[in-house]
Scaffold this active site. Sequence first.
Site, PDB file in Angstrom:
ATOM      1  N   TYR A   1       0.834  -1.217   0.000  1.00 63.37           N
ATOM      2  CA  TYR A   1       0.000   0.000   0.000  1.00 63.37           C
ATOM      3  C   TYR A   1       0.861   1.256   0.000  1.00 63.37           C
ATOM      4  O   TYR A   1       0.523   2.257  -0.622  1.00 63.37           O
ATOM      5  CB  TYR A   1      -0.997  -0.027   1.173  1.00 63.37           C
TER       6      TYR A   1
ATOM      7  N   CYS B   1      -5.950   1.864  21.252  1.00 67.49           N
ATOM      8  CA  CYS B   1      -6.056   0.502  21.791  1.00 67.49           C
ATOM      9  C   CYS B   1      -4.799  -0.333  21.562  1.00 67.49           C
ATOM     10  O   CYS B   1      -4.726  -1.468  22.044  1.00 67.49           O
ATOM     11  CB  CYS B   1      -7.280  -0.208  21.207  1.00 67.49           C
TER      12      CYS B   1
ATOM     13  N   HIS C   1     -14.847   1.664  -2.141  1.00 69.44           N
ATOM     14  CA  HIS C   1     -13.829   0.713  -1.655  1.00 69.44           C
ATOM     15  C   HIS C   1     -12.806   1.379  -0.737  1.00 69.44           C
ATOM     16  O   HIS C   1     -11.727   0.833  -0.504  1.00 69.44           O
ATOM     17  CB  HIS C   1     -13.136   0.018  -2.842  1.00 69.44           C
TER      18      HIS C   1
ATOM     19  N   ASN D   1     -12.287   3.439  -6.968  1.00 67.43           N
ATOM     20  CA  ASN D   1     -10.866   3.767  -6.855  1.00 67.43           C
ATOM     21  C   ASN D   1     -10.550   4.328  -5.474  1.00 67.43           C
ATOM     22  O   ASN D   1     -11.266   5.191  -4.965  1.00 67.43           O
ATOM     23  CB  ASN D   1     -10.457   4.774  -7.930  1.00 67.43           C
ATOM     24  N   VAL D   2      -9.432   3.861  -4.946  1.00 71.38           N
ATOM     25  CA  VAL D   2      -9.014   4.332  -3.624  1.00 71.38           C
ATOM     26  C   VAL D   2      -8.035   5.496  -3.742  1.00 71.38           C
ATOM     27  O   VAL D   2      -7.591   6.050  -2.738  1.00 71.38           O
ATOM     28  CB  VAL D   2      -8.403   3.179  -2.776  1.00 71.38           C
TER      29      VAL D   2
ATOM     30  N   ASN E   1     -15.503   2.003 -21.978  1.00 79.97           N
ATOM     31  CA  ASN E   1     -14.524   0.958 -21.650  1.00 79.97           C
ATOM     32  C   ASN E   1     -14.004   0.371 -22.963  1.00 79.97           C
ATOM     33  O   ASN E   1     -14.816   0.020 -23.819  1.00 79.97           O
ATOM     34  CB  ASN E   1     -15.197  -0.147 -20.813  1.00 79.97           C
TER      35      ASN E   1
ATOM     36  N   CYS F   1     -10.386  -1.163  16.779  1.00 83.91           N
ATOM     37  CA  CYS F   1     -11.404  -0.204  17.245  1.00 83.91           C
ATOM     38  C   CYS F   1     -11.810   0.737  16.100  1.00 83.91           C
ATOM     39  O   CYS F   1     -11.494   0.490  14.944  1.00 83.91           O
ATOM     40  CB  CYS F   1     -10.900   0.555  18.471  1.00 83.91           C
TER      41      CYS F   1
ATOM     42  N   ARG G   1       1.945   1.851  -3.515  1.00 82.69           N
ATOM     43  CA  ARG G   1       0.818   2.366  -4.322  1.00 82.69           C
ATOM     44  C   ARG G   1       0.566   3.842  -4.009  1.00 82.69           C
ATOM     45  O   ARG G   1       0.299   4.641  -4.897  1.00 82.69           O
ATOM     46  CB  ARG G   1      -0.434   1.522  -4.056  1.00 82.69           C
TER      47      ARG G   1
ATOM     48  N   ALA H   1     -10.980   6.172 -21.481  1.00 76.16           N
ATOM     49  CA  ALA H   1     -11.841   7.184 -20.849  1.00 76.16           C
ATOM     50  C   ALA H   1     -11.332   8.606 -21.074  1.00 76.16           C
ATOM     51  O   ALA H   1     -12.122   9.536 -21.211  1.00 76.16           O
ATOM     52  CB  ALA H   1     -11.939   6.888 -19.351  1.00 76.16           C
TER      53      ALA H   1
HETATM   54  P1  OAD Z   1     -10.324  -3.781 -13.127  1.00 75.57           P
HETATM   55  O1  OAD Z   1      -8.858  -3.809 -13.186  1.00 75.57           O
HETATM   56  O2  OAD Z   1     -11.074  -5.027 -12.839  1.00 75.57           O
HETATM   57  O3  OAD Z   1     -10.889  -3.249 -14.508  1.00 75.57           O
HETATM   58  C1  OAD Z   1     -10.396  -2.134 -15.158  1.00 75.57           C
HETATM   59  C2  OAD Z   1     -11.289  -1.883 -16.342  1.00 75.57           C
HETATM   60  O4  OAD Z   1     -10.845  -0.683 -16.959  1.00 75.57           O
HETATM   61  C3  OAD Z   1     -11.251  -2.973 -17.427  1.00 75.57           C
HETATM   62  O5  OAD Z   1     -12.595  -3.295 -17.763  1.00 75.57           O
HETATM   63  C4  OAD Z   1     -10.523  -2.332 -18.587  1.00 75.57           C
HETATM   64  O6  OAD Z   1     -11.021  -2.768 -19.848  1.00 75.57           O
HETATM   65  C5  OAD Z   1     -10.836  -0.875 -18.365  1.00 75.57           C
HETATM   66  N1  OAD Z   1      -9.834   0.072 -18.868  1.00 75.57           N
HETATM   67  C6  OAD Z   1      -8.500  -0.078 -18.978  1.00 75.57           C
HETATM   68  N2  OAD Z   1      -7.933   1.041 -19.442  1.00 75.57           N
HETATM   69  C7  OAD Z   1      -8.937   1.934 -19.611  1.00 75.57           C
HETATM   70  C8  OAD Z   1      -8.997   3.287 -20.043  1.00 75.57           C
HETATM   71  N3  OAD Z   1      -7.908   3.949 -20.400  1.00 75.57           N
HETATM   72  N4  OAD Z   1     -10.207   3.888 -20.086  1.00 75.57           N
HETATM   73  C9  OAD Z   1     -11.330   3.223 -19.716  1.00 75.57           C
HETATM   74  N5  OAD Z   1     -11.324   1.964 -19.302  1.00 75.57           N
HETATM   75  C10 OAD Z   1     -10.152   1.319 -19.242  1.00 75.57           C
HETATM   76  O7  OAD Z   1     -10.719  -2.594 -12.119  1.00 75.57           O
HETATM   77  P2  OAD Z   1     -12.094  -2.324 -11.380  1.00 75.57           P
HETATM   78  O8  OAD Z   1     -13.254  -2.707 -12.210  1.00 75.57           O
HETATM   79  O9  OAD Z   1     -12.034  -0.953 -10.856  1.00 75.57           O
HETATM   80  O10 OAD Z   1     -11.259  -3.900  -5.319  1.00 75.57           O
HETATM   81  O11 OAD Z   1     -11.969  -3.335 -10.190  1.00 75.57           O
HETATM   82  C11 OAD Z   1     -12.920  -3.326  -9.189  1.00 75.57           C
HETATM   83  C12 OAD Z   1     -12.292  -3.702  -7.891  1.00 75.57           C
HETATM   84  O12 OAD Z   1     -11.598  -4.945  -8.006  1.00 75.57           O
HETATM   85  C13 OAD Z   1     -11.239  -2.745  -7.377  1.00 75.57           C
HETATM   86  O13 OAD Z   1     -11.779  -1.650  -6.696  1.00 75.57           O
HETATM   87  C14 OAD Z   1     -10.448  -3.602  -6.465  1.00 75.57           C
HETATM   88  C15 OAD Z   1     -10.292  -4.796  -7.373  1.00 75.57           C
HETATM   89  O14 OAD Z   1      -9.922  -5.980  -6.813  1.00 75.57           O
HETATM   90  C16 OAD Z   1     -10.711  -4.224  -4.170  1.00 75.57           C
HETATM   91  O15 OAD Z   1      -9.505  -4.210  -3.979  1.00 75.57           O
HETATM   92  C17 OAD Z   1     -11.711  -4.559  -3.118  1.00 75.57           C
END
Ligand code: OAD
Length: 246
Positions: A52, A146, A111, A87-88, A211, A122, A55, A229
């Site tokens: 982390y 704690c 998230h 997104n975090v 996407n 805590c 990141r 995007a």
């Molecule tokens: P993913 O990595 O699963 O998906 C990223 C998406 O962005 C894919 O569908 C790509 O096709 C698309 N992509 C890539 N480049 C792009 C661009 N330039 N413009 C638009 N789209 C693009 O990420 P998330 O869907 O955000 O959770 O993942 C969801 C969650 O899974 C995250 O928040 C995280 C992860 O595990 C946790 O850690 C709980």
Amino acid sequence: MRALVITGAGVSAESGIPTFRGKDGYWRNLDPAKLATPEAFANNPKLVWEWYRERRERIRSAQPNPAHQAIVKLAAHANEFLLVTQNVDDLHLRAESEGRRLSRNQIVQIHGDIFVTRCSHCERREELCDAETASSARTLPECPECGALMRPGVVWFGEQLDPGETSLVEDFLTSGDCNLVIVAGTTALFGYIIDWALRGRGQTGQLIEVNPEETSLSQFAAKSFREPAGIALPRLIDELLSKVSA
Ligand code: OAD
């Protein structure tokens, strides 16, 4: 205009932040079970903190891109607006358009927030300061109340979403349908993302996906833009706003 925008890692990809499941995505080379679960943290908190911290470093040196900026522009012109991001990172909050930024009540980080640390036992929460040094990263932070280990303020696999955050989304959804729902840069793997997108659109709203790849949400979208995007969102939002003001 009442607008809901839902984003995922793809929106930050053009800022140089890796996605999770895309090409070069984190989960292509790393095992989520070793880095993003409560069990991983219990087994090896040092490894999890280190990942982390790396990141956060990357995010600190990244800049918002035209996709983040376009979303701020939409927020500024909509009558009612909510951004739900998985997104975090803080790039949505740092993005500017026409000298404006999103306000805190316009965004739900469903998230969590990588710049927040919270106690693993805590309720204590703290913002991580900008000056995270290599030496501070070597020590595992402990809760001043704690004594338990502090952990990143994010949602891990196997954990519940924060009810306070989900209720913000629910409140927005129950107070009216949206004319416009944009879902950008997410594989939409989680049921709640699809549910919120479909409920947000209601009977008459338009659901638009941005996407480069097809996702499980694509079948429900009135339009899908198969482009990055940072290209598609500025153009799409300018077009939508010009129609509204015409
Ligand atoms: P993913 O990595 O699963 O998906 C990223 C998406 O962005 C894919 O569908 C790509 O096709 C698309 N992509 C890539 N480049 C792009 C661009 N330039 N413009 C638009 N789209 C693009 O990420 P998330 O869907 O955000 O959770 O993942 C969801 C969650 O899974 C995250 O928040 C995280 C992860 O595990 C946790 O850690 C709980």
